[in-house]
Design an enzyme around this catalytic site. Structure first.
Site, PDB file in Angstrom:
ATOM      1  N   GLY A   7      -9.920  15.402 -20.866  1.00 56.65           N
ATOM      2  CA  GLY A   7     -11.227  15.233 -20.234  1.00 56.65           C
ATOM      3  C   GLY A   7     -12.001  14.014 -20.693  1.00 56.65           C
ATOM      4  CD  GLU A  25     -10.648  22.777 -21.590  1.00 54.90           C
ATOM      5  OE1 GLU A  25     -10.472  23.622 -20.702  1.00 54.90           O
ATOM      6  OE2 GLU A  25     -10.615  21.546 -21.377  1.00 54.90           O
ATOM      7  CD  GLU A  47      -3.009  19.969 -21.941  1.00 57.39           C
ATOM      8  OE1 GLU A  47      -3.039  19.447 -20.831  1.00 57.39           O
ATOM      9  OE2 GLU A  47      -3.782  20.881 -22.282  1.00 57.39           O
ATOM     10  CG  HIS A  52      -6.177  24.415 -22.142  1.00 54.94           C
ATOM     11  ND1 HIS A  52      -7.317  23.799 -22.592  1.00 54.94           N
ATOM     12  CD2 HIS A  52      -5.654  23.596 -21.196  1.00 54.94           C
ATOM     13  CE1 HIS A  52      -7.489  22.657 -21.931  1.00 54.94           C
ATOM     14  NE2 HIS A  52      -6.480  22.509 -21.070  1.00 54.94           N
ATOM     15  CB  SER A  56      -7.188  11.284 -19.554  1.00 51.22           C
ATOM     16  OG  SER A  56      -8.347  11.868 -20.117  1.00 51.22           O
ATOM     17  N   GLY A  99      -5.760  18.047 -15.505  1.00 47.70           N
ATOM     18  CA  GLY A  99      -7.028  18.764 -15.368  1.00 47.70           C
ATOM     19  C   GLY A  99      -7.890  18.153 -14.276  1.00 47.70           C
ATOM     20  N   GLY A 100      -8.826  17.307 -14.693  1.00 43.64           N
ATOM     21  CA  GLY A 100      -9.829  16.756 -13.775  1.00 43.64           C
ATOM     22  C   GLY A 100      -9.253  16.190 -12.484  1.00 43.64           C
ATOM     23  CG  ASN A 118      -6.265  23.812 -16.214  1.00 42.73           C
ATOM     24  OD1 ASN A 118      -6.795  24.758 -15.643  1.00 42.73           O
ATOM     25  ND2 ASN A 118      -6.499  23.526 -17.495  1.00 42.73           N
ATOM     26  CD1 TRP A 119      -7.733  22.438  -9.541  1.00 43.94           C
ATOM     27  CD2 TRP A 119      -8.517  24.112  -8.277  1.00 43.94           C
ATOM     28  NE1 TRP A 119      -7.411  22.160  -8.233  1.00 43.94           N
ATOM     29  CE2 TRP A 119      -7.874  23.180  -7.432  1.00 43.94           C
ATOM     30  CE3 TRP A 119      -9.074  25.254  -7.700  1.00 43.94           C
ATOM     31  CZ2 TRP A 119      -7.801  23.349  -6.040  1.00 43.94           C
ATOM     32  CZ3 TRP A 119      -8.986  25.420  -6.321  1.00 43.94           C
ATOM     33  CH2 TRP A 119      -8.366  24.476  -5.503  1.00 43.94           C
ATOM     34  CE  LYS A 120      -9.745  20.762 -17.862  1.00 42.49           C
ATOM     35  NZ  LYS A 120      -9.874  20.272 -19.203  1.00 42.49           N
TER      36      LYS A 120
HETATM   37  C1  PEP Z   1      -6.207  19.948 -19.124  1.00 44.91           C
HETATM   38  O1  PEP Z   1      -7.094  20.620 -18.632  1.00 44.91           O
HETATM   39  O2  PEP Z   1      -5.236  20.494 -19.640  1.00 44.91           O
HETATM   40  C2  PEP Z   1      -6.298  18.493 -19.078  1.00 44.91           C
HETATM   41  C3  PEP Z   1      -5.316  17.795 -19.537  1.00 44.91           C
HETATM   42  O3  PEP Z   1      -7.467  17.970 -18.568  1.00 44.91           O
HETATM   43  P1  PEP Z   1      -7.685  16.418 -18.140  1.00 44.91           P
HETATM   44  O4  PEP Z   1      -6.520  16.016 -17.267  1.00 44.91           O
HETATM   45  O5  PEP Z   1      -8.975  16.433 -17.371  1.00 44.91           O
HETATM   46  O6  PEP Z   1      -7.738  15.606 -19.374  1.00 44.91           O
END
Ligand code: PEP
Length: 290
Positions: free
Chosen positions: A191, A118, A185, A116, A230, A251-252, A32-34
């Site tokens: 993040g 966010e 999640e 999500h 993470s 994500g990241g 997920n590039w957000k």
């Molecule tokens: C996400 O965006 O769903 C996520 C899990 O981000 P990260 O891996 O950066 O924690």
């Protein structure tokens, strides 16, 4: 009359089916590039991901919506799949700035992330809307990846299971869970660089699978549960080795193509290993007879 109903003594138990390598759940890694990245990153990363993606372990990319068309073209003819980070609950309508699951299907898009944390936080999405979005996806032939998870205060006060049960409730009632993927999640892990331990994640996944088992044991055994929060190249292998964790929502680390491919390699390695608890038939779900 089925073979199994005529010969109940060979009725397969859920544990037995889980221990059968041919019926194991496939692993998936979803990046997920957000709201990060650009066209240059798409053109750099997608050909590499497309070259490495195999038919056995799903590799999925969720770029920002403006780049979905470009990613679709770059991924064409490969096993790389792509995913929208959001979708509307309606098939069409006067909803400026929204897009429907049918439009995603039109583009050859395979999945949409729904709910999500966010979007729950910044766009005030609630479980009713999230279930409606998941249903719209299933109806259009798109697999919704429905995100649930507790925040830090909820975990610290022992409410994790209650929160998961509550967030799952509307989805289970709507029926849209059939055809969905669920991503656990924990909000405190997203993040932050602080992932859940494999044991913490496994316990939550196990609980989620048990909740689903109340609506269908075989479906609970089959549903894909992803861990997100993470995930990185160092912790992915231990997380993916857990019996109820079927891959990750990343994500990241997905913005670093090298790290993302190492996470994918961890899923491939976990795919070929059978967890000892599965081999031993030690996993049981409510309603399951041995
Ligand atoms: C996400 O965006 O769903 C996520 C899990 O981000 P990260 O891996 O950066 O924690």
């Amino acid at each position: 009359m089925s073979l199994f109903s005529r010969t109940p003594h060979i009725q397969p138990t859920l544990a037995g089916r889980l221990s059968n390598p041919t019926s194991r759940r496939r692993k998936r890694v979803v990046g997920n590039w957000k709201m990060y990245g650009n066209l240059a990153l798409c053109r750099q990363a997608v050909p590499l991901l497309a070259e490495i993606a195999t038919a056995d372990v799903d590799l999925v990319l969720c770029p920002p919506a403006p780049y979905l068309g470009e990613v679709a073209q770059l991924a064409h003819g490969s096993h790389l799949q792509y995913c929208s980070q959001n979708v509307a609950e309606l098939a069409d309508g006067a909803r400026t700035g929204e897009w429907s699951a049918h439009m995603l299907a039109d583009l050859g898009c395979h999945y949409a992330i729904v709910g999500h944390s966010e979007r729950r936080l910044h766009h005030h999405e609630n479980d009713v809307l999230i279930a409606a979005k998941a249903k719209a996806c299933v109806q259009a032939g798109i697999t919704p990846i429905v995100c649930i998870g507790e925040n830090w205060v909820q975990r610290q006060t022992g409410q994790t299971e209650a929160v998961l049960q509550y967030q799952l409730g509307t989805l289970l009632e709507s029926g849209a869970w059939q055809g969905a993927i669920i991503a656990y999640e924990p909000v405190w892990a997203i993040g932050t660089g602080i992932a859940a331990t494999p044991e913490e994640a496994q316990a939550a996944h196990r609980f989620i699978r048990e909740q689903i088992a109340a609506h269908g044991v075989a479906a609970a055994a089959a549903i894909t549960l992803l861990y997100g929060g993470s995930v990185n190249a160092d912790n992915a292998a231990a997380l993916f080795a857990m019996p109820d964790i079927d891959g990750g929502l990343v994500g990241g680390a997905s913005l670093d193509t090298g790290a993302f491919l190492r996470i994918y390699a961890a899923a491939q390695a976990a795919d070929t290993a059978i967890h000892p608890a599965v081999v031993a038939g030690a996993l049981q779900y409510p309603g399951q007879s041995r």
